[in-house]
Design a protein around this motif. Structure first.
Motif, PDB file in Angstrom:
ATOM      1  N   ILE A 283       0.928  -1.149   0.025  1.00 50.72           N
ATOM      2  CA  ILE A 283      -0.122  -0.020   0.121  1.00 50.72           C
ATOM      3  C   ILE A 283       1.042   1.369   0.077  1.00 50.72           C
ATOM      4  O   ILE A 283       1.630   1.382   0.911  1.00 50.72           O
ATOM      5  CB  ILE A 283      -0.971  -0.098   1.118  1.00 50.72           C
ATOM      6  N   TYR A 284       0.743   2.162  -0.820  1.00 47.85           N
ATOM      7  CA  TYR A 284       1.426   3.381  -0.999  1.00 47.85           C
ATOM      8  C   TYR A 284       0.613   4.625  -0.926  1.00 47.85           C
ATOM      9  O   TYR A 284      -0.654   4.691  -1.371  1.00 47.85           O
ATOM     10  CB  TYR A 284       2.142   3.514  -2.366  1.00 47.85           C
ATOM     11  N   MET A 285       0.911   5.472   0.030  1.00 48.23           N
ATOM     12  CA  MET A 285      -0.019   6.756   0.333  1.00 48.23           C
ATOM     13  C   MET A 285       0.863   7.876  -0.361  1.00 48.23           C
ATOM     14  O   MET A 285       2.156   8.318  -0.098  1.00 48.23           O
ATOM     15  CB  MET A 285       0.109   7.203   1.835  1.00 48.23           C
ATOM     16  N   GLU A 286       0.083   8.372  -1.444  1.00 49.10           N
ATOM     17  CA  GLU A 286       0.728   9.480  -2.225  1.00 49.10           C
ATOM     18  C   GLU A 286       0.980  10.766  -1.570  1.00 49.10           C
ATOM     19  O   GLU A 286       0.343  11.129  -0.482  1.00 49.10           O
ATOM     20  CB  GLU A 286      -0.470   9.823  -3.494  1.00 49.10           C
TER      21      GLU A 286
ATOM     22  N   VAL B 248      -2.683   2.344  -4.276  1.00 48.19           N
ATOM     23  CA  VAL B 248      -2.249   3.338  -4.355  1.00 48.19           C
ATOM     24  C   VAL B 248      -3.248   4.383  -3.792  1.00 48.19           C
ATOM     25  O   VAL B 248      -4.303   4.600  -4.677  1.00 48.19           O
ATOM     26  CB  VAL B 248      -1.620   4.149  -5.636  1.00 48.19           C
ATOM     27  N   ILE B 249      -3.239   4.944  -2.526  1.00 51.50           N
ATOM     28  CA  ILE B 249      -4.239   5.918  -2.068  1.00 51.50           C
ATOM     29  C   ILE B 249      -3.809   7.154  -2.687  1.00 51.50           C
ATOM     30  O   ILE B 249      -2.830   8.101  -1.992  1.00 51.50           O
ATOM     31  CB  ILE B 249      -4.271   5.641  -0.575  1.00 51.50           C
ATOM     32  N   ARG B 250      -4.689   8.024  -3.468  1.00 52.23           N
ATOM     33  CA  ARG B 250      -4.384   9.195  -4.010  1.00 52.23           C
ATOM     34  C   ARG B 250      -4.616  10.256  -2.951  1.00 52.23           C
ATOM     35  O   ARG B 250      -5.485  10.049  -1.985  1.00 52.23           O
ATOM     36  CB  ARG B 250      -5.283   9.530  -5.098  1.00 52.23           C
ATOM     37  N   TYR B 251      -3.932  11.294  -2.777  1.00 49.40           N
ATOM     38  CA  TYR B 251      -3.986  12.438  -1.868  1.00 49.40           C
ATOM     39  C   TYR B 251      -4.466  13.747  -2.391  1.00 49.40           C
ATOM     40  O   TYR B 251      -4.282  14.341  -3.331  1.00 49.40           O
ATOM     41  CB  TYR B 251      -2.553  12.800  -1.485  1.00 49.40           C
TER      42      TYR B 251
ATOM     43  N   SER C 110      -8.676  17.746  -5.691  1.00 45.68           N
ATOM     44  CA  SER C 110      -9.682  17.348  -6.581  1.00 45.68           C
ATOM     45  C   SER C 110      -9.650  16.133  -7.120  1.00 45.68           C
ATOM     46  O   SER C 110      -8.645  15.922  -8.183  1.00 45.68           O
ATOM     47  CB  SER C 110     -10.097  18.530  -7.527  1.00 45.68           C
ATOM     48  N   SER C 111     -10.452  15.153  -7.250  1.00 45.77           N
ATOM     49  CA  SER C 111     -10.255  13.863  -7.870  1.00 45.77           C
ATOM     50  C   SER C 111     -10.735  14.264  -9.578  1.00 45.77           C
ATOM     51  O   SER C 111     -10.615  13.301 -10.258  1.00 45.77           O
ATOM     52  CB  SER C 111     -11.087  12.747  -7.345  1.00 45.77           C
TER      53      SER C 111
END
Length: 397
Positions: A67-70, A131-134, A91-92
């Motif tokens: 798991i990667y946190m951006e 990948v958890i986007r920030y 904003s996504s």
């Protein structure tokens, strides 16, 4: 070639050119929006839903998760947060969703996130990848109920809704988990490592890694250095109402200044989960924030191959020593500190790059030995010189 030969009109040519680009892009994965995000009020700064990427691992790795946190810094004022809503860090809507038109905001799956063994020689290459986007600007700590100037400070809810969805996707059955992140994402890892671990009581091996996020609380030499990150973290915690998401093992000690618990060095004593610190002693982002004039000078030195002025070089050496002094002394903490003048490593072309190794050991090898075999890793470049890891050369005054 067959694609290009069939393209006749200019619009078709544009689409075909994008297709050719896509063919060379080995790693593109669509965004996933958590189903319960709207119901839970978990939204980005602009109110759009948060997002993540999920790539299923091979059958034999179905219970292993990387798991990667951006990362992407923080916003510490209304004005800064509004600016972030115009791009992917707030904003996504601006995150890359169309594979035919990859732009500046497309997420590159490089380094440890790459699925090609030629570019990622690690044992994690075939694991389930997340990948958890920030997009909250607070390292997933914000907790404000009502919007302010049409801004939503909901980092806590984003963290909760994404982790809940991942648990239902099979994470709850994981045997091995590696929680990682870069820059502000590395700070996110430091803040949430133990919290994440508690969600997985049956996981056999859970460890965390911070890449380029061990930003230190400078205490001496130059008041401007102290002001850099301390003021940023103070403003972030105040604006986003983040105190409740900071680890209590730290905030109980920092009662008067809970925002200091955004500094990873103050979290390490109370942290129970094993942590790996991957950092440059001359990290570009840290030096830019704390010693901007020195950053400009060092940048010029490497770009133009000129000598550093002696006072600048002496100041950078002193800053390096402060970083080394701030490192924890715990057997469960892996340490890999090089002198490369860059920022972050595992999700870039520097991953497994011989130019960024320490004591002839690659970062990928050190991390593997620590994660899988429990070896103590304490690798620090003993040279005081700044390193250009493009050319593998060192610079001094």
């Amino acid at each position: 070639m067959a694609i290009a030969q069939n393209c006749h009109q200019w619009l078709t040519l544009l689409v075909c050119a994008a297709l050719l680009v896509l063919q060379t892009k080995a790693n593109f994965y669509p965004l996933i929006f958590p189903e319960k995000a709207k119901a839970m009020g978990a939204v980005c700064l602009d109110g759009s839903p948060p997002a993540y990427h999920f790539v299923e691992g091979t059958v034999e790795n179905k219970d292993n998760w990387l798991i990667y946190m951006e990362g992407g810094a923080w916003c510490e004022s209304i004005e800064e947060c509004k600016l972030r809503t115009l791009e992917h860090k707030g904003s996504s809507k601006h995150m890359m969703m169309n594979p035919f038109f990859p732009g500046d905001y497309d997420f590159g799956f490089y380094g440890i996130l790459n699925r090609d063994p030629a570019y990622n020689p690690s044992e994690f290459v075939n694991w389930n990848l997340v990948v958890i986007r920030y997009c909250d600007g607070s390292s997933f700590t914000g907790d404000v109920e009502e919007p302010v100037d049409n801004l939503y400070f909901r980092g806590k809810r984003i963290f909760n809704v994404i982790t809940d969805e991942l648990l239902n996707k099979g994470l709850k059955n994981a045997k091995q988990v590696f929680l990682t992140g870069g820059s502000a994402g590395a700070v996110s890892v430091a803040l949430h490592c133990d919290r994440f671990r508690k969600l997985l009581p049956n996981t056999r091996r859970f460890k965390c890694l911070m890449d380029g996020g061990y930003f230190i609380h400078v205490k001496k030499d130059n008041p401007k250095q102290v002001e850099g990150f301390e003021l940023t973290f103070k403003n972030v915690v105040s604006l986003h109402n983040s105190t409740g998401m900071l680890p209590q093992t730290c905030t109980q000690k920092m009662k008067d200044k809970p925002y200091l618990c955004m500094f990873p060095q103050y979290l390490m004593d109370g942290m129970k989960t094993p942590m790996f610190i991957l950092m440059s002693s001359y990290d570009k982002h840290q030096i830019n924030i704390s010693m901007h004039e020195s950053f400009v000078a060092a940048n010029r030195t490497i770009r133009e191959h000129v000598q550093l002025a002696t006072p600048i070089y002496e100041g950078l050496k002193g800053f390096r020593l402060q970083l080394l002094d701030a490192l924890p002394n715990k057997p469960s903490v892996g340490i890999f500190i090089n002198n490369c003048f860059f920022h972050t490593e595992i999700a870039t072309g520097y991953w497994a790059n011989p130019n960024s190794q320490v004591n002839n050991v690659l970062d990928s090898k050190a991390i593997s030995d620590w994660y899988f075999y429990g070896k103590e890793v304490n690798l620090i470049d003993k040279s005081e010189f700044i390193k250009d890891c493009y050319t593998n050369g060192y610079y001094s005054s």
